[in-house]
Each structure stands twice: as structure tokens, then as C-alpha cells.
Scaffold this motif. Structure first.
Motif, mmCIF file in Angstrom:
data_model
loop_
_atom_site.group_PDB
_atom_site.id
_atom_site.type_symbol
_atom_site.label_atom_id
_atom_site.label_comp_id
_atom_site.label_asym_id
_atom_site.label_seq_id
_atom_site.Cartn_x
_atom_site.Cartn_y
_atom_site.Cartn_z
ATOM 1 N N ALA A 1 0.822 -1.211 0.000
ATOM 2 C CA ALA A 1 0.000 0.000 0.000
ATOM 3 C C ALA A 1 0.856 1.261 0.000
ATOM 4 O O ALA A 1 0.405 2.321 -0.435
ATOM 5 C CB ALA A 1 -0.936 -0.009 1.203
ATOM 6 N N SER A 2 2.085 1.138 0.504
ATOM 7 C CA SER A 2 2.961 2.306 0.573
ATOM 8 C C SER A 2 3.738 2.543 -0.726
ATOM 9 O O SER A 2 4.389 3.575 -0.872
ATOM 10 C CB SER A 2 3.951 2.149 1.735
ATOM 11 O OG SER A 2 4.917 1.141 1.441
ATOM 12 N N ASP B 1 1.879 4.867 -6.822
ATOM 13 C CA ASP B 1 0.926 4.532 -7.867
ATOM 14 C C ASP B 1 1.700 4.184 -9.142
ATOM 15 O O ASP B 1 2.695 4.820 -9.476
ATOM 16 C CB ASP B 1 -0.001 5.712 -8.149
ATOM 17 C CG ASP B 1 -0.992 5.953 -7.018
ATOM 18 O OD1 ASP B 1 -1.192 5.030 -6.213
ATOM 19 O OD2 ASP B 1 -1.557 7.057 -6.949
ATOM 20 N N ARG C 1 1.457 -1.971 -6.001
ATOM 21 C CA ARG C 1 0.343 -1.071 -5.630
ATOM 22 C C ARG C 1 -0.857 -1.306 -6.531
ATOM 23 O O ARG C 1 -2.011 -1.307 -6.059
ATOM 24 C CB ARG C 1 0.799 0.393 -5.737
ATOM 25 C CG ARG C 1 -0.290 1.380 -5.272
ATOM 26 C CD ARG C 1 -0.530 1.222 -3.775
ATOM 27 N NE ARG C 1 -1.698 1.931 -3.300
ATOM 28 C CZ ARG C 1 -2.938 1.420 -3.251
ATOM 29 N NH1 ARG C 1 -3.183 0.188 -3.702
ATOM 30 N NH2 ARG C 1 -3.933 2.124 -2.770
ATOM 31 N N ARG D 1 -4.573 -2.598 -5.531
ATOM 32 C CA ARG D 1 -5.761 -1.848 -5.957
ATOM 33 C C ARG D 1 -6.744 -2.769 -6.682
ATOM 34 O O ARG D 1 -7.960 -2.653 -6.491
ATOM 35 C CB ARG D 1 -5.350 -0.693 -6.864
ATOM 36 C CG ARG D 1 -6.515 0.163 -7.343
ATOM 37 C CD ARG D 1 -6.051 1.405 -8.088
ATOM 38 N NE ARG D 1 -5.534 2.386 -7.144
ATOM 39 C CZ ARG D 1 -4.283 2.831 -7.110
ATOM 40 N NH1 ARG D 1 -3.395 2.386 -7.989
ATOM 41 N NH2 ARG D 1 -3.906 3.729 -6.229
#
Length: 201
Positions: free
Chosen positions: A48-49, A52, A57, A61
Motif C-alpha cells: 500500500a505504501s 501509484d 500497488r 488496488r
């Protein structure tokens, strides 16, 4: 029953996939170390860190947007050879990663497109069967999209892409998704599909 069918009909395809992994340095490492893709093996906070656009990530998502989990994949039970059983298990566990790489959601059209890609990539009878029968569940407009654009793209991409079982995805989370697609020779889809909870659209 789908899992049982896949395990009991896929021997020759599994042999071929196993040989492709043995003959690839990264694939051979995967066969040797036998990593698993499960919630217990993923560092979700770290993923999550990530920025994008990174593979990790974007995979996280995908899981969140489509309300899926890697733990939903059944364990292999009907393949006697231990190494071939792992190849089948690895195929199952990279399925959601393929959705991420191909930009396909988990609605019916997205699933069928991924099955067409997997059929071309793996030769597994269950993938071929899913690719053949899946379109029967699509409405007219979705079927047209599959036959005129997504289907041909998925088949061609599946044939030309590097073997997706030869990628140690767990060591690629920080890699840019577009860079990984280029490395694997995966072209972007001709049309964009959005995630939806309605699996029959």
C-alpha cells in the motif's frame, strides 16, 4: 469441480509448462523455491505504501476494487507429481496478477478475456474450455466486444508474451507496471473495462 477438471485433464500441458520453467533462469528459481501467493505471504502494508503505477500497488488496488483475495484459490489435490502440482498451484495463484497485468476486471467479459489469454499461454484444457464456454454468458454487446477486439488481442498477447509462470512476481512489486508489461511483451488492451460488482456484465 472446475478445479478437479483442470487437474485431471492438464497433464501434458503441465509437463510443457514445467519444462518452460526449468529452461528459464527465473522460472527455475520459482520451481526451486516454490513461493506461494497468499495473504499470509503478502506484506499488504508495504504494498500500500508503494507509489501509484508500481506493480505491487496496482495489484493491491485490483484486489480492493474487485473485492477478491488470493486465498480464494483452491489447493491442488489431484496431481500426483509434486512438481507438476506446484506448477498448477502457481498457475492458479498468478491468475489475479494476470488480471492486473492485462488490465482486466473480474466481471464476466474481463474473466473471459483472461481465459483466452491463459488458453493461448498455457494450453491447459480447462482454460480452453473456459475460453470456449465463457462467451455463452455474455450479452450481445459484450460478445461483440470480445469477438472484435478483446478476444483477438488476448489470443495474440497470450501467444507472444513471455511465459507468465517464469516471473517471480513477489520480487517485482516495486517495478513499474508499464515497464513489467513491456518486459513481458504484453500490449495494453484495445478497450478499457472498469471494475464492477456485477459479474454478469
Amino acid at each position: 469441480m472446475v478445479a478437479v477438471l483442470g487437474e485431471t485433464t492438464g497433464h501434458l500441458a503441465l509437463l510443457n509448462l514445467r519444462d518452460r520453467m526449468r529452461n528459464d533462469p527465473e522460472g527455475y528459481t520459482i520451481l526451486t523455491e516454490r513461493p506461494r501467493i497468499r495473504l499470509s505471504t503478502l506484506d499488504l502494508n508495504r504494498m500500500a505504501s508503494l507509489p501509484d503505477g508500481s506493480f505491487g500497488r496496482e495489484y493491491l488496488r485490483f484486489l480492493e476494487d474487485n473485492h477478491v483475495t488470493p486465498d480464494s484459490r483452491a489447493d491442488v489435490k489431484f496431481v500426483d507429481n509434486e512438481e507438476l502440482a506446484y506448477v498448477m498451484q502457481r498457475y492458479r495463484e498468478v491468475h489475479d496478477l494476470l488480471h492486473t497485468l492485462l488490465g482486466m476486471p473480474t466481471n464476466m467479459l474481463g474473466e473471459v478475456a483472461v481465459k483466452w489469454f491463459e488458453a493461448a499461454q498455457t494450453g491447459l484444457p480447462m482454460c480452453v474450455l473456459g475460453a470456449a464456454l465463457g462467451p455463452l454468458r455474455l450479452n450481445t454487446s459484450r460478445l461483440q466486444s470480445l469477438l472484435t477486439s478483446l478476444g483477438p488481442w488476448a489470443l495474440q498477447t497470450g501467444r507472444q508474451a513471455r511465459c507468465v509462470l517464469n516471473v517471480f512476481y513477489e520480487r517485482r512489486w516495486e517495478q513499474n507496471l508499464e515497464d513489467l508489461r513491456q518486459e513481458l511483451n504484453i500490449e495494453p488492451p484495445p478497450i478499457a473495462l472498469s471494475a464492477t460488482k456485477q459479474r454478469n456484465t
